[in-house]
Motif scaffolding. Structure first.
Motif, PDB file in Angstrom:
ATOM      1  N   TYR A   1     -10.325 -15.312  -4.087  1.00  0.00           N
ATOM      2  CA  TYR A   1      -9.682 -13.940  -3.120  1.00  0.00           C
ATOM      3  C   TYR A   1      -9.853 -12.769  -3.906  1.00  0.00           C
ATOM      4  CZ  TYR A   1      -7.709 -17.494  -0.036  1.00  0.00           C
ATOM      5  OH  TYR A   1      -7.422 -18.565   1.015  1.00  0.00           O
TER       6      TYR A   1
ATOM      7  N   SER B   1      -9.169  -4.598  -4.374  1.00  0.00           N
ATOM      8  CA  SER B   1     -10.773  -4.183  -4.468  1.00  0.00           C
ATOM      9  C   SER B   1     -10.871  -2.422  -4.100  1.00  0.00           C
ATOM     10  CB  SER B   1     -11.486  -5.001  -3.367  1.00  0.00           C
ATOM     11  OG  SER B   1     -12.807  -4.081  -3.096  1.00  0.00           O
ATOM     12  N   GLN B   2      -9.683  -2.303  -3.109  1.00  0.00           N
ATOM     13  CA  GLN B   2      -9.612  -0.872  -2.621  1.00  0.00           C
ATOM     14  C   GLN B   2      -8.928   0.005  -3.729  1.00  0.00           C
ATOM     15  OE1 GLN B   2      -7.605  -0.464   0.957  1.00  0.00           O
ATOM     16  NE2 GLN B   2      -7.599   1.757   1.105  1.00  0.00           N
TER      17      GLN B   2
ATOM     18  N   GLY C   1      -6.283  -9.520  -2.086  1.00  0.00           N
ATOM     19  CA  GLY C   1      -7.723  -9.252  -2.528  1.00  0.00           C
ATOM     20  C   GLY C   1      -8.275  -8.009  -2.107  1.00  0.00           C
ATOM     21  N   GLU C   2      -8.087  -7.692  -0.731  1.00  0.00           N
ATOM     22  CA  GLU C   2      -8.696  -6.443  -0.217  1.00  0.00           C
ATOM     23  C   GLU C   2      -7.895  -5.369  -0.697  1.00  0.00           C
ATOM     24  OE1 GLU C   2      -8.535  -6.889   3.948  1.00  0.00           O
ATOM     25  OE2 GLU C   2      -9.972  -8.367   4.003  1.00  0.00           O
ATOM     26  N   LEU C   3      -6.603  -5.309  -0.946  1.00  0.00           N
ATOM     27  CA  LEU C   3      -5.783  -4.271  -1.721  1.00  0.00           C
ATOM     28  C   LEU C   3      -6.480  -3.812  -3.271  1.00  0.00           C
ATOM     29  CD1 LEU C   3      -2.180  -4.559  -0.899  1.00  0.00           C
ATOM     30  CD2 LEU C   3      -3.399  -2.638  -0.280  1.00  0.00           C
TER      31      LEU C   3
ATOM     32  N   LYS D   1      -5.925 -13.154   1.186  1.00  0.00           N
ATOM     33  CA  LYS D   1      -7.110 -12.240   1.475  1.00  0.00           C
ATOM     34  C   LYS D   1      -6.898 -10.636   1.317  1.00  0.00           C
ATOM     35  CE  LYS D   1     -10.471 -11.903   5.107  1.00  0.00           C
ATOM     36  NZ  LYS D   1     -10.099 -10.737   5.770  1.00  0.00           N
ATOM     37  N   LEU D   2      -5.469 -10.396   2.258  1.00  0.00           N
ATOM     38  CA  LEU D   2      -5.107  -9.038   2.219  1.00  0.00           C
ATOM     39  C   LEU D   2      -4.792  -8.699   0.987  1.00  0.00           C
ATOM     40  CD1 LEU D   2      -3.210  -8.996   5.457  1.00  0.00           C
ATOM     41  CD2 LEU D   2      -5.301  -8.110   4.928  1.00  0.00           C
TER      42      LEU D   2
ATOM     43  N   ARG E   1      -8.645  -0.116  -7.293  1.00  0.00           N
ATOM     44  CA  ARG E   1      -9.141  -0.724  -8.497  1.00  0.00           C
ATOM     45  C   ARG E   1      -8.516  -0.480  -9.647  1.00  0.00           C
ATOM     46  NH1 ARG E   1     -12.400  -4.928  -8.057  1.00  0.00           N
ATOM     47  NH2 ARG E   1     -13.125  -4.443 -10.255  1.00  0.00           N
TER      48      ARG E   1
ATOM     49  N   GLU F   1       0.793  -1.367  -0.090  1.00  0.00           N
ATOM     50  CA  GLU F   1       0.041  -0.009   0.154  1.00  0.00           C
ATOM     51  C   GLU F   1       0.748   1.121  -0.006  1.00  0.00           C
ATOM     52  OE1 GLU F   1      -4.185   1.450   1.826  1.00  0.00           O
ATOM     53  OE2 GLU F   1      -2.768   0.409   3.148  1.00  0.00           O
TER      54      GLU F   1
END
Length: 432
Positions: free
Chosen positions: A259, A221-222, A217-219, A214-215, A224, A184
């Motif tokens: 994920y 999504s956040q 995948g979250e990145l 999982k993390l 894009r 990030e």
């Protein structure tokens, strides 16, 4: 003399689509003119039709006898593996453990990373590659070094830090939390800064825990508009290993899907051992297969199924995958791509291979309209191809009867010597 506009006279080749699906996709001007201003394409077309539009005093660079085409786009390559290209091993997993991981350890040093990045970028430009999707190492400083060097040259590059928190040497592991945090920070520092773009980079499923996936995948999504890059279904031993590590997933590709790692701007290297359900899922999510023929042959991984991919309209691009791949040259990569296709019963036209290396790569990166062809407003990233670069290529070029034969000769017989010059954002960055 007008210096704000540059003009180049040569044969021009670019594409408006995939020649495999659109017979009118090839744009060819035998005596063409490319007009550039402020690092962007102003116009491309027949010399006779465009010459009168040039401002008075504009000097025309005369490349007659040569072919201008958009810069090549390599959608999967590892800059930390530059020094281990051509290393002997019986397969993918022994090759990683014997050569790759020890080489990547040296990228703890930002100085070493910068020195390799300089050589790597020069090698790309020498081979006519103006954009690449690049793997760095687990070390954030390897990413900073790469982007610092790339931005100094004003190249359009995609790169990212490898995420790997298991099944790797201690000296190359991060943690799920540190990997996500560092990624990030790098996104905020580099993504869309000038011509630099960030890729969330899961090394491959076996080297990431469920928590890390999982993390990631979250990145994804956040953020894009970042890229995602990883490896999938390269080698049968690897596929078997993934099945053991992720027994609840339908397939290797499904691990990533679960994920949230399949979407536009997701680049999946290899994609050899997929089934039709996987290919349909790639098409539905617009995730891209980055096909790496020199690497797949060198490591004995298998042959990409072009017919299966085309049947389901799965997005495809081509890549060198150095250092498992054996050449930085996209022309040499086309040579091997053609043979991989033939072994699977597919004849790839030269026009399609040049499309895959230019506009096809731009589409894979969701950068059509920015790079990959000569449409007005695109970045002026282009190369000068020399059909007389070697005695054999010159002899074969002299007997070609049509465009397809000439491009095929370049793809099969060409290498770095066929790149007379490389331009990035309108500036010459390599001359043979």
């Amino acid at each position: 003399m007008n210096t704000s506009v540059q003009a180049y006279r040569a044969s021009l080749l670019h594409f408006s689509g995939d020649p495999a699906f659109d017979e009118h996709a090839t744009r060819w001007h035998g005596d063409g003119l490319l007009i550039v201003a402020d690092g962007k394409i102003v116009a491309a077309g027949d010399y006779d039709q465009l010459i009168a539009s040039l401002p008075a005093g504009t000097e025309v660079q005369d490349y007659r006898g040569k072919i201008l085409t958009p810069g090549f786009i390599d959608t999967h390559v590892h800059y930390p593996q530059t020094d281990i290209i051509g290393s002997p091993a019986p397969g993918l997993l022994p090759w990683l453990n014997t050569y790759t991981f020890p080489a990547e350890r040296r990228f703890e040093s930002g100085e070493h990373a910068a020195e390799v990045a300089d050589f790597f970028l020069a090698e790309l430009l020498r081979n006519g590659t103006t954009t690449a999707a690049v793997y760095c190492t687990v070390h954030p400083q390897s990413v900073d070094a790469f982007f610092n060097r790339s931005s100094a040259l004003n190249l359009r590059m995609v790169a990212g830090k490898c995420l790997m928190d298991r099944n790797a040497p201690d000296f190359l592991r991060d943690t799920a939390e540190s990997g996500a945090r560092e990624s990030e920070e790098l996104i905020k520092r580099w993504h869309n800064k000038g011509r630099q773009h960030y890729a969330i980079t899961v090394r491959f499923a076996p080297t990431s825990t469920h928590a890390q996936m999982k993390l990631a995948g979250e990145l994804a999504s956040q953020y894009r508009d970042t890229y995602i890059q990883t490896h999938v279904a390269e080698n049968t031993d690897e596929v078997k290993w993934v099945k053991e590590l992720f027994p609840d997933s339908r397939s290797y590709l499904d691990v990533y899907d679960q994920y949230g790692l399949m979407r536009e701007r997701a680049l999946y290297a290899h994609c050899i051992w997929l089934d039709d359900a996987d290919r349909a899922r790639m098409a539905a999510t617009q995730s891209v297969a980055t096909v790496c023929p020199t690497s797949n042959l060198f490591l004995g991984s298998g042959l990409f199924d072009f017919a299966g991919a085309d049947r389901l309209h799965m997005p495809v691009s081509i890549a060198t995958d150095v250092g498992g791949g054996t050449s930085f040259s996209m022309l040499q990569t086309m040579n091997e791509l053609y043979k991989v296709g033939r072994m699977g019963g597919t004849h790839l036209s030269a026009q399609r291979m040049f499309y895959l290396a230019t506009l096809g790569g731009a589409r894979a990166l969701q950068l059509e309209g920015t790079i990959g062809n000569f449409a007005a407003g695109c970045d002026a990233d282009f190369i000068v191809l020399d059909p007389q670069a070697t005695p054999l290529l010159a002899r074969r070029s002299a007997t070609t009867d049509n465009l397809e034969e000439q491009l095929f000769a370049l793809a099969i017989l060409g290498d770095d010597r066929a790149i007379a010059a490389t331009y990035s954002a309108g500036k010459q960055v390599h001359q043979r």
